[in-house]
Design a protein around this motif. Structure first.
Motif, mmCIF file in Angstrom:
data_model
loop_
_atom_site.group_PDB
_atom_site.id
_atom_site.type_symbol
_atom_site.label_atom_id
_atom_site.label_comp_id
_atom_site.label_asym_id
_atom_site.label_seq_id
_atom_site.Cartn_x
_atom_site.Cartn_y
_atom_site.Cartn_z
ATOM 1 N N TYR A 104 56.827 39.727 48.141
ATOM 2 C CA TYR A 104 55.698 40.383 48.809
ATOM 3 C C TYR A 104 55.214 39.420 49.896
ATOM 4 C CZ TYR A 104 51.251 43.101 48.927
ATOM 5 O OH TYR A 104 50.175 43.875 49.290
ATOM 6 N N VAL A 106 52.900 38.284 52.861
ATOM 7 C CA VAL A 106 51.579 38.496 53.465
ATOM 8 C C VAL A 106 51.621 37.873 54.850
ATOM 9 C CG1 VAL A 106 49.110 38.098 53.222
ATOM 10 C CG2 VAL A 106 50.524 38.427 51.176
ATOM 11 N N SER A 199 42.819 42.615 44.411
ATOM 12 C CA SER A 199 42.848 41.214 44.011
ATOM 13 C C SER A 199 41.953 40.996 42.796
ATOM 14 C CB SER A 199 42.356 40.315 45.150
ATOM 15 O OG SER A 199 43.241 40.345 46.251
ATOM 16 N N ALA A 218 46.753 42.399 41.785
ATOM 17 C CA ALA A 218 47.162 41.049 42.164
ATOM 18 C C ALA A 218 46.415 40.034 41.301
ATOM 19 C CB ALA A 218 46.874 40.793 43.639
ATOM 20 N N GLY A 220 45.536 35.954 40.669
ATOM 21 C CA GLY A 220 45.568 34.625 41.288
ATOM 22 C C GLY A 220 44.180 34.037 41.410
ATOM 23 N N THR A 225 45.470 26.628 46.759
ATOM 24 C CA THR A 225 45.868 27.115 48.075
ATOM 25 C C THR A 225 44.851 26.664 49.106
ATOM 26 O OG1 THR A 225 46.280 29.089 49.426
ATOM 27 C CG2 THR A 225 44.726 29.323 47.604
ATOM 28 N N VAL A 253 51.214 41.565 40.881
ATOM 29 C CA VAL A 253 51.627 40.664 41.954
ATOM 30 C C VAL A 253 50.947 39.321 41.724
ATOM 31 C CG1 VAL A 253 51.664 40.228 44.437
ATOM 32 C CG2 VAL A 253 51.866 42.584 43.587
ATOM 33 N N ILE A 255 49.887 35.699 43.102
ATOM 34 C CA ILE A 255 49.605 35.198 44.445
ATOM 35 C C ILE A 255 48.829 33.892 44.371
ATOM 36 C CG2 ILE A 255 47.439 36.505 44.630
ATOM 37 C CD1 ILE A 255 48.138 36.912 47.650
ATOM 38 N N ALA A 275 53.685 37.136 45.777
ATOM 39 C CA ALA A 275 53.228 37.165 47.167
ATOM 40 C C ALA A 275 53.269 35.762 47.751
ATOM 41 C CB ALA A 275 51.815 37.727 47.246
#
Length: 314
Positions: A104, A106, A199, A218, A220, A225, A253, A255, A275
Motif C-alpha cells: 500500500y 502512500v 486510521s 489501518a 499504527g 516515524t 493495513v 502503517i 503501507a
C-alpha cells in the motif's frame, strides 16, 4: 474468586514479555467495581496501555469472564463479542475491498501515483497536502486518471468530496477527519459506494472505527516515524498481533515506520497489507524498491499457504 491484586499480577506476569518497551501508564478512574474489571484495568495500565485502551481491555476481560464463567489470565482478549464489536454480518458497513490489499503506497502527488501504479503496486493512496480547493480537485482527478488500466486501487486521503466527484475507488480518513463528518456526510459516503479506510492507534479507536463499519482499518504507528507527530507511542509488533487478531473480520493495513527489513515480522501478525511512504519515495530506485517489497509480501503469502496445506495434510 482470587483477589483483585493476584489477578492483576497474573495478567502482567503472563503478558509482560509481549509488551516490552512500554512504561506503566497512570491507572484511570474505574467505572465499575467488578473484581475482574479492576484487576484488568490495573494490569493493562501497568503494561503501558493508555487510559481509553485500558478501559476497553478491562471491560473485555470482564465480559469474557462473565461469558465463560471463569477468570483466565493466560489468553489475551481477542473475541469481538467481548469488545462489543458489530456482529457479522455488520449492520453498518461501507462497500467491501479486498481482504489483503498487499503493498500500500502512500504518495504525495498524482505523478507518484502514476509511477507506482505502473510499477504494479496494487493499492495506492494520494496524500496531497494543500488548502487550494481547485488544486486539490485537479490533483485528485489526475490521480484517478493515472490508475486507469493499471489495476491499482486508489484511495484519496481526506479530500472525500473531490474523491466522489472524480470517481475514486475509496478514501482514507484519520480520527480527526472522522470527527468532522456529520451523520449526513457518512450517509452520503456510504450511498455513493466509496470504500472507506480509517486510521486507528489503539483499542478505543478501533472500537470507534468498527461502529462506522469501514472497508479496512489501518493499525499504527507500528514503529517510530518522522513523517508526522503522533499523539500515541509506537504500538510495536506485540500489540499489532493482538489488534490483528481482534479485527480478523476486517481487512487490515499496518502503517508507520515500516521498512523492508521489518516486513516479515509485520506480516507474521496476520495483517494483509503494509503501507509505506519513505521506503518508496526516498528509495534510489522506487520501481525496484516496489518490486522487492511486493516480492516480500508474495513470499509471506506463499509461506502461509504452505503452512496451511501442511496442517490440512493427513
Amino acid at each position: 474468586m482470587r483477589s483483585t491484586d493476584s489477578m492483576a499480577q497474573a495478567i502482567v506476569a503472563q503478558h509482560r514479555a509481549a509488551f516490552t518497551g512500554f512504561a506503566p501508564a497512570p491507572m484511570p478512574e474505574s467505572t465499575a467495581q467488578d473484581p475482574v474489571y479492576l484487576a484488568a484495568l490495573q494490569a493493562c495500565s501497568a503494561l503501558g496501555f493508555i487510559a481509553p485502551d485500558a478501559q476497553c481491555l478491562a471491560r473485555a476481560w470482564q465480559a469474557r469472564t462473565q461469558r465463560t464463567g471463569s477468570f483466565q489470565a493466560e489468553p489475551w482478549p481477542d473475541d469481538p463479542r467481548d469488545f462489543g464489536l458489530q456482529p457479522e454480518p455488520r449492520a453498518h458497513r461501507f462497500a467491501p475491498c479486498p481482504e489483503r490489499l498487499g503493498l500500500y503506497a502512500v504518495l504525495p502527488d498524482a505523478g507518484w501515483v502514476a509511477r507506482m501504479a505502473r510499477a504494479g503496486v496494487p493499492t495506492v493512496q494520494l496524500r496531497y497536502k494543500s488548502c487550494d480547493t481547485r488544486a486539490i480537485e485537479q490533483e485528485v482527478a489526475a490521480a484517478v486518471q493515472a490508475v486507469q488500466g493499471t489495476g491499482a486501487l486508489l484511495f484519496i486521503n481526506d479530500h472525500w468530496q473531490a474523491a466522489i466527484t472524480a470517481g475514486a475507488y475509496g478514501i482514507h480518513l484519520g480520527q480527526e477527519d472522522l470527527d468532522a463528518l456529520t451523520p449526513q456526510d457518512l450517509q452520503t459516503l456510504r450511498h455513493c459506494g466509496l470504500r472507506l479506510g480509517l486510521s486507528t492507534h489503539g483499542y478505543a479507536e478501533m472500537l470507534r472505527a468498527d461502529a462506522v463499519g469501514p472497508s479496512y482499518i489501518a493499525l499504527g504507528a507500528v514503529f517510530p516515524t518522522t513523517l508526522k507527530t503522533m499523539a500515541t507511542a509506537p504500538q510495536g509488533i506485540g500489540r499489532l498481533g493482538r489488534y490483528a487478531r481482534l479485527l480478523r473480520h476486517y481487512p487490515q493495513v499496518a502503517i508507520g515506520g515500516i521498512g523492508a527489513e521489518q516486513f516479515p515480522q509485520v506480516l507474521a501478525t496476520g495483517v494483509g497489507s503494509i503501507a509505506v511512504v519513505r521506503a518508496l519515495v526516498n528509495a534510489p530506485d522506487p520501481d525496484e524498491a516496489a518490486r522487492q517489497l511486493m516480492g516480500r509480501i508474495a513470499l509471506s503469502a506463499n509461506e502461509r499457504l504452505a503452512h496451511s496445506n501442511d496442517e490440512l495434510a493427513p
